[in-house]
Design a protein around this motif. Sequence first.
Motif, PDB file in Angstrom:
ATOM      1  N   PRO A 128       0.810  -1.247   0.031  1.00 24.45           N
ATOM      2  CA  PRO A 128      -0.102   0.090  -0.067  1.00 24.45           C
ATOM      3  C   PRO A 128       0.696   1.156  -0.023  1.00 24.45           C
ATOM      4  O   PRO A 128       1.819   1.175   0.623  1.00 24.45           O
ATOM      5  CB  PRO A 128      -0.687  -0.046   1.175  1.00 24.45           C
ATOM      6  N   LYS A 129       0.445   2.279  -0.578  1.00 23.04           N
ATOM      7  CA  LYS A 129       1.013   3.411  -0.749  1.00 23.04           C
ATOM      8  C   LYS A 129       0.873   4.180   0.604  1.00 23.04           C
ATOM      9  O   LYS A 129      -0.293   4.531   0.871  1.00 23.04           O
ATOM     10  CB  LYS A 129       0.684   4.375  -1.953  1.00 23.04           C
ATOM     11  N   ALA A 130       2.051   4.802   1.094  1.00 23.92           N
ATOM     12  CA  ALA A 130       1.697   5.564   2.358  1.00 23.92           C
ATOM     13  C   ALA A 130       0.984   6.988   2.107  1.00 23.92           C
ATOM     14  O   ALA A 130       1.242   7.478   0.888  1.00 23.92           O
ATOM     15  CB  ALA A 130       3.110   5.832   3.061  1.00 23.92           C
ATOM     16  N   ASN A 151      -6.378   8.442   8.214  1.00 22.57           N
ATOM     17  CA  ASN A 151      -5.017   7.969   7.259  1.00 22.57           C
ATOM     18  C   ASN A 151      -3.789   7.920   7.811  1.00 22.57           C
ATOM     19  O   ASN A 151      -2.815   7.967   7.139  1.00 22.57           O
ATOM     20  CB  ASN A 151      -5.216   8.921   6.179  1.00 22.57           C
ATOM     21  N   ASN A 152      -3.477   7.260   9.124  1.00 23.00           N
ATOM     22  CA  ASN A 152      -2.420   7.047   9.848  1.00 23.00           C
ATOM     23  C   ASN A 152      -1.600   8.498   9.766  1.00 23.00           C
ATOM     24  O   ASN A 152      -0.418   8.432  10.162  1.00 23.00           O
ATOM     25  CB  ASN A 152      -1.446   6.115   9.062  1.00 23.00           C
ATOM     26  N   ASP A 194       3.469   9.394   5.453  1.00 24.27           N
ATOM     27  CA  ASP A 194       5.001   9.030   4.761  1.00 24.27           C
ATOM     28  C   ASP A 194       5.842  10.078   5.258  1.00 24.27           C
ATOM     29  O   ASP A 194       7.506   9.903   4.998  1.00 24.27           O
ATOM     30  CB  ASP A 194       4.927   9.444   3.190  1.00 24.27           C
ATOM     31  N   GLY A 195       5.512  10.932   6.236  1.00 26.13           N
ATOM     32  CA  GLY A 195       6.619  11.868   6.988  1.00 26.13           C
ATOM     33  C   GLY A 195       6.985  13.062   6.207  1.00 26.13           C
ATOM     34  O   GLY A 195       7.730  13.704   6.511  1.00 26.13           O
TER      35      GLY A 195
END
Length: 178
Positions: A53-55, A103-104, A127-128
């Motif tokens: 999965p894409k971050a 979404n995290n 993704d930071g």
Amino acid sequence: MTNVKSNPASPTLKAANVYTFDAVKTSAIRVDMTVQKGMGLGITEMKIFSKWPKANAEPKVSDIQLDRKSILADFKQTDGTYNYSVKVSDLKALPEIKATGENNTGVTVVSSVTAPSTAKVIAKSEDGKRTVTYNIHFILDKTKLETAVSDAKARLADTEGGTELGQYPKEARTTLDA
């Protein structure tokens, strides 16, 4: 493995035989082949594909609450940051801040301990790579503060013979001297 599917249904020569199955957590793959009598075995090529999965690249804050009241819709955006101001009358009892992300999104609340001051809600994407800051400015409500000072002065005026050391809290004595 579960739910193994083959395309085509029977293995063929000189064509790709694609096998799919339910996700498996692993760091290695083992192929166990059994030779049939009078036949040979061989693998000419093996490709393994995984679906990662894409971050999430955008931070998403779903709610910010001040003493259990949602204030997210009340923020004003200025140059990539969001600002909200609230009046407080108690220098030491500031409203509680709670924030939640989707979404995290990583959410950090940097509280204030007195007013006037600024608390922050910092939201960082999964993704930071992107950060959004929500500033909550605590402003003193001077009308309530002036009423408290006026009441304290009246109590002092009613005192016969002055005040004794430590009779009033240090903050009240400092405020009244100003």
